[in-house]
Motif scaffolding. Structure first.
Motif, short mmCIF file in Angstrom:
data_model
loop_
_atom_site.label_atom_id
_atom_site.label_comp_id
_atom_site.label_asym_id
_atom_site.label_seq_id
_atom_site.Cartn_x
_atom_site.Cartn_y
_atom_site.Cartn_z
N ILE A 220 0.86 -1.19 0.00
CA ILE A 220 0.00 0.00 0.00
C ILE A 220 0.90 1.23 0.00
CG2 ILE A 220 -1.84 1.22 1.20
CD1 ILE A 220 -2.27 -1.53 2.73
N HIS A 221 0.71 2.09 -0.97
CA HIS A 221 1.55 3.29 -1.10
C HIS A 221 0.66 4.52 -1.08
CE1 HIS A 221 5.06 5.42 -3.42
NE2 HIS A 221 4.67 6.08 -2.35
N ILE A 222 0.82 5.35 -0.04
CA ILE A 222 0.07 6.60 0.10
C ILE A 222 1.03 7.74 -0.19
CG2 ILE A 222 -1.36 8.03 1.60
CD1 ILE A 222 -2.49 5.22 1.07
N ASP A 223 0.74 8.53 -1.23
CA ASP A 223 1.60 9.65 -1.62
C ASP A 223 0.82 10.95 -1.43
OD1 ASP A 223 4.29 10.24 -2.98
OD2 ASP A 223 2.90 11.43 -4.20
N LEU A 224 1.35 11.84 -0.58
CA LEU A 224 0.69 13.11 -0.25
C LEU A 224 1.37 14.23 -1.04
CD1 LEU A 224 0.42 12.70 3.63
CD2 LEU A 224 -1.24 12.02 1.89
N ASP A 225 0.64 14.86 -1.91
CA ASP A 225 1.21 15.89 -2.78
C ASP A 225 1.73 17.08 -1.97
OD1 ASP A 225 1.66 17.83 -4.84
OD2 ASP A 225 0.21 16.80 -6.09
N SER A 226 2.87 17.64 -2.41
CA SER A 226 3.39 18.93 -1.93
C SER A 226 3.57 18.96 -0.41
CB SER A 226 2.45 20.07 -2.36
OG SER A 226 2.33 20.12 -3.75
N THR A 227 4.20 17.95 0.14
CA THR A 227 4.41 17.89 1.59
C THR A 227 5.84 17.47 1.88
OG1 THR A 227 2.10 17.19 1.86
CG2 THR A 227 3.57 16.91 3.76
N SER A 228 6.62 18.35 2.49
CA SER A 228 7.99 17.99 2.84
C SER A 228 8.00 17.10 4.08
CB SER A 228 8.81 19.25 3.12
OG SER A 228 8.38 19.87 4.32
N ASP A 317 -8.06 13.98 -8.15
CA ASP A 317 -7.92 15.12 -9.03
C ASP A 317 -8.52 14.75 -10.38
OD1 ASP A 317 -7.23 17.30 -10.50
OD2 ASP A 317 -5.07 17.06 -10.31
N CYS A 318 -9.50 15.52 -10.83
CA CYS A 318 -10.16 15.21 -12.09
C CYS A 318 -9.24 15.44 -13.28
CB CYS A 318 -11.41 16.06 -12.23
SG CYS A 318 -12.37 15.77 -13.73
N HIS A 319 -8.39 16.46 -13.21
CA HIS A 319 -7.54 16.83 -14.34
C HIS A 319 -6.09 16.43 -14.08
CE1 HIS A 319 -10.94 18.96 -15.94
NE2 HIS A 319 -11.05 19.65 -14.83
N SER A 320 -5.89 15.26 -13.55
CA SER A 320 -4.55 14.82 -13.16
C SER A 320 -3.65 14.65 -14.38
CB SER A 320 -4.64 13.49 -12.41
OG SER A 320 -3.38 12.90 -12.34
N VAL A 384 -1.84 -1.05 -4.02
CA VAL A 384 -2.59 0.20 -4.08
C VAL A 384 -1.60 1.36 -4.16
CG1 VAL A 384 -4.26 1.69 -2.95
CG2 VAL A 384 -4.41 -0.77 -2.64
N PHE A 385 -1.83 2.25 -5.13
CA PHE A 385 -1.10 3.52 -5.16
C PHE A 385 -2.13 4.64 -5.11
CE2 PHE A 385 0.56 7.21 -7.49
CZ PHE A 385 1.66 7.49 -6.69
N ALA A 386 -2.02 5.51 -4.10
CA ALA A 386 -2.96 6.62 -3.93
C ALA A 386 -2.18 7.93 -3.85
CB ALA A 386 -3.80 6.43 -2.66
N HIS A 387 -2.54 8.86 -4.71
CA HIS A 387 -1.90 10.19 -4.72
C HIS A 387 -2.95 11.20 -4.29
CE1 HIS A 387 1.12 13.15 -6.00
NE2 HIS A 387 0.10 13.85 -6.48
N LEU A 388 -2.78 11.80 -3.10
CA LEU A 388 -3.79 12.69 -2.52
C LEU A 388 -3.26 14.11 -2.48
CD1 LEU A 388 -4.99 10.40 0.42
CD2 LEU A 388 -5.78 10.48 -1.95
N GLY A 389 -4.10 15.07 -2.90
CA GLY A 389 -3.62 16.43 -3.14
C GLY A 389 -3.96 17.45 -2.08
N ASP A 390 -4.22 17.04 -0.82
CA ASP A 390 -4.60 18.02 0.20
C ASP A 390 -3.49 19.03 0.49
OD1 ASP A 390 -7.31 16.87 1.58
OD2 ASP A 390 -6.03 15.26 0.88
N GLY A 391 -2.23 18.67 0.23
CA GLY A 391 -1.13 19.61 0.44
C GLY A 391 -0.90 20.55 -0.72
N HIS A 392 -1.68 20.40 -1.77
CA HIS A 392 -1.48 21.14 -3.01
C HIS A 392 -2.20 22.48 -2.94
CE1 HIS A 392 -1.81 21.59 -7.56
NE2 HIS A 392 -0.54 21.33 -7.37
N GLU A 393 -1.69 23.41 -2.16
CA GLU A 393 -2.31 24.73 -2.02
C GLU A 393 -1.33 25.68 -1.34
OE1 GLU A 393 -3.50 25.96 1.25
OE2 GLU A 393 -2.49 24.27 2.15
N VAL A 394 -1.70 26.95 -1.21
CA VAL A 394 -0.77 28.00 -0.82
C VAL A 394 -0.50 28.06 0.68
CG1 VAL A 394 -0.44 30.51 -0.78
CG2 VAL A 394 -1.35 29.42 -2.82
N SER A 395 -1.52 27.84 1.51
CA SER A 395 -1.38 28.13 2.94
C SER A 395 -0.52 27.12 3.69
CB SER A 395 -2.76 28.20 3.60
OG SER A 395 -3.32 26.90 3.74
#
Length: 700
Positions: A220-228, A317-320, A384-395
């Motif tokens: 199981i691979h969980i990848d969180l976008d834009s997170t150091s 993400d619909c437009h991944s 399972v590979f899941a790429h989740l984009g909750d970190g993909h934003e400015v704040s």
């Protein structure tokens, strides 16, 4: 008599030597089955805690431990954006719907009305080998509720269930069990294991068991976008507490963590380095191998398919930029749910609030789907590979909404699978934050290069393959990339045999083998501008004459601005205004060695190069030529090399056409131009519609 005793004593000594040699050989066996070049590193791996040579790539402890509260407060003191999705979308809800425990029935209930109109729709998702089709229209069916509860049978093939009335709506993800897929992959798994055993049996030496020896392991691979890595530890306290308990660095907080801690080990890779700026140049090498056009590497999902795994690919993400390339090689791809959410709830992957779908966060739907997938195919090998984009934003704060969902998922999954000793979980990110003020800081610029990588493995595997655990512990302190992770997963499938493509891969090395202490960014395939252990030296933004031949900051900024203005044909698209220099924000330089992919001709004498990095802001000229108050911030990197050197340079990001030229006696190459400022939605959508890169379109 004395001679007999001496012979007896000598015999005991001899037997002791034989026993010692046998034990040593047993520990060494996994390495003997690997390439000879790896054997030299065995001692380094097994004696990691006894001696630590000087490493080529090291970081200041500040980077590894996080930053001071004062420094963090400069960027993350905004109001917490966490929104209760139930309050946000469910406060007018007079009815509710839910799937039955078997997921086969949709139950719609009301407490006060026996007649209420609602609509429902079932959406199928692609099967293996089919392209992902983003549904723009949902076929609704109308129902009038005549009783307090109405049940509707769910179409067995449907994976997305959507129901709504005038005042409420809900979306559910389920897993449609595909019997033919399960049967086919079970047979393929048997054939795979038989083939690996046969290959091991052909060897003359005694062999250790396969690491994934059973028929139904889980990866199981969980990848969180834009997170150091540092930001992960800042923003996900519950998950971090669980991971630290597994690692043994802290005490467990509750009995559930104690149960998990006793069965698993955690490996936290402190120097997991990016190989590009955004998602595409980091994740495509992981999913395909690197570089795709120069090798015949088998894509990761295909490798899992060949090994008998049933697979799922989940991306919110619909437009991944990734999903269209990979949706046709996974058995289950429920990504259309986020296209529906975009239409029904205004879901947007740059939102600075919790991304809600119905009365729950988007990530809760994703984790629930993954758990259902694991349960549905419990008799199969699963990937399972899941790429989740909750970190993909400015704040930098929305990622907090993942904490509860991820912590709950890890705790429940590890607890459920603990006695099987066949579940491996990876948690990673493609890169650190790319937006907002944090990226523009010196600390944020470095954090962007160091995403997290955690690997959770059952302790029982340590008994079967102690060399793996020694190598993984060793490698947590050394430079590694997504290229290495690609080879690691393929190695897991075949351990103790090498991945089939080991000799084809130029730079990727399995993390199940000890890395060399002298590994550098160049040898690891990391472009130097993304190297976390190449120091940047701050320079004055007021420099008028540079002793080492660098362009002055103003000259450099205007070169970048010229490139920005050239990216859009503004005579045709006049709403994209030309930009001009407003202010220089920072300026720094970095001396580098050539990248490994540039050393294609060993006869060339490669000179030292320099990267120049700067931040600047621009104002926008109106269509009438006047200056507006629209201030936009930019980040840019330029490479300088001596005239006459081979100029083999690859653009870093899609859409940016690398621009070259001459400055004095040096060749300059613009490596990347980033726009961390907010992109107004109307301007962005208009640029998309016209086929433009919205990054370079600043509406006047």
């Amino acid at each position: 008599m004395m001679g007999f005793q001496r012979r007896k004593k000598s015999s005991k000594v001899f037997m002791l030597y034989v026993l010692t040699a046998a034990i040593f050989l047993a520990c060494l066996m996994p390495f003997i089955l690997l390439e000879e070049r790896d054997i030299a590193h065995i001692e380094l791996a097994l004696n990691e805690f006894l001696t630590t040579p000087n490493q080529t790539c090291t970081l200041d402890s500040k980077v590894l431990q996080g930053y001071s509260a004062d420094e963090i407060a400069l960027y993350f003191t905004r109001k917490d954006p966490l929104t209760n999705c139930l309050d946000r979308f469910g406060k007018y809800q007079s009815s509710f719907s839910r799937l039955s425990a078997s997921d086969s029935v949709l139950e719609v209930s009301t407490s006060h009305s026996t007649q209420e109109n609602f609509h429902y729709a079932f959406v199928n998702t692609p099967s293996y080998g089919e392209k992902l089709r983003f549904s723009q229209h949902v076929q609704w069916q109308a129902v009038q509720m005549r009783n307090k509860t109405t049940n509707i049978d769910v179409i067995p093939e449907a994976e997305i269930v959507l129901v709504k009335s005038a005042k409420w709506k809900q979306l559910y993800l389920r897993v449609a069990f595909r019997k033919e897929v399960a049967k086919q992959q079970q047979q393929r798994r048997k054939e795979w294991l038989h083939k690996q055993h046969a290959e091991l049996d052909n060897r003359t030496l005694p062999r250790p068991p396969l690491l994934l020896n059973d028929s139904n392991p889980s990866i199981i691979h969980i990848d969180l976008d834009s997170t150091s890595r540092a930001h992960f530890r800042r923003m996900l306290p519950q998950t971090v507490a669980l991971l630290d308990a597994i690692a043994g660095t802290t005490n467990a907080n509750n009995n559930d963590e104690n149960e998990v801690e006793a069965y698993y080990n955690l490996f936290d890779f402190e120097l997991h380095n990016v190989i590009g700026d955004n998602t595409v140049p980091n994740m495509l090498p992981f999913l395909h191998g690197w570089p795709k056009e120069k090798t015949s590497m088998t894509p990761l999902f295909d490798a899992m398919h060949e090994a008998g795994f049933v697979s799922a690919y989940v991306q919110d993400d619909c437009h991944s930029s990734l999903a269209p390339k990979h949706s046709n090689i996974a058995h289950h791809t429920p990504n259309q749910a986020w296209c529906i959410a975009q239409k029904e709830w205004g879901y947007w992957d740059l939102s600075e609030d919790t991304r809600c779908i119905g009365d729950r966060p988007s990530n809760a739907h994703a984790f629930e789907y993954i758990q259902r997938f694991l349960d549905t195919y419990k008799d199969n090998a699963r990937y399972v590979f899941a790429h989740l984009g909750d970190g993909h934003e400015v704040s930098g704060t929305v990622i907090r909404s993942v904490d509860l969902s991820l912590h709950t998922f890890l705790q429940e999954t590890l607890k459920k699978q603990r006695k099987h000793s066949n579940t491996i979980i990876l948690i990673s990110s493609d890169h650190g934050m790319r937006y907002g003020g944090w990226r523009r800081s010196a600390s944020g610029f470095l954090e962007h290069k160091l995403p997290p990588l955690f690997i959770i493995m059952p302790r029982q595997m340590q008994t079967n393959a102690p060399a793996i655990y020694a190598a993984l512990r060793h490698n947590t302190k050394l430079l590694n990339t997504k290229l290495d992770l690609h080879m690691t997963l393929k190695h897991l499938l075949r351990w103790p045999l090498q991945p089939l493509e080991t000799k084809q891969q130029a730079v990727g090395v399995s993390l199940l083998m000890p890395l060399s202490y002298d590994r550098t960014c160049s040898s690891a395939g990391i472009p130097e501008e993304f190297c976390s252990c190449s120091p940047w030296h701050e320079r004055s933004i007021n420099t008028t004459q540079d002793a080492v031949g660098n362009p002055t900051p103003h000259r450099l900024a205007n070169l970048f601005i010229e490139a920005i203005n050239d990216m859009v044909p503004r005579q045709k698209f006049s709403y994209c205004g030309a930009v001009q220099l407003h202010q220089i924000l920072h300026f720094s330089s970095q001396e580098i060695q050539p990248n490994v992919f540039e050393q294609w001709n060993s006869a060339l004498q490669q000179p030292l190069q320099r990267n120049l990095r700067m931040g600047f802001s621009t104002t926008t000229l109106s269509t009438h030529g006047g200056n507006t108050n629209n201030v936009t911030e930019w980040q840019a990197v330029m490479n300088l090399r001596a005239f006459g050197a081979e100029d083999l340079v690859v653009g870093i990001e899609q859409g940016f056409q690398t621009k070259r030229g001459m400055f004095n006696t040096e060749i300059y190459t613009m490596r990347s131009i980033e726009r961390p400022s907010d992109w107004p939605k109307e301007c962005r959508d208009r640029a998309f519609a016209d086929g433009l890169d919205p990054k370079y379109c600043v509406c006047a």
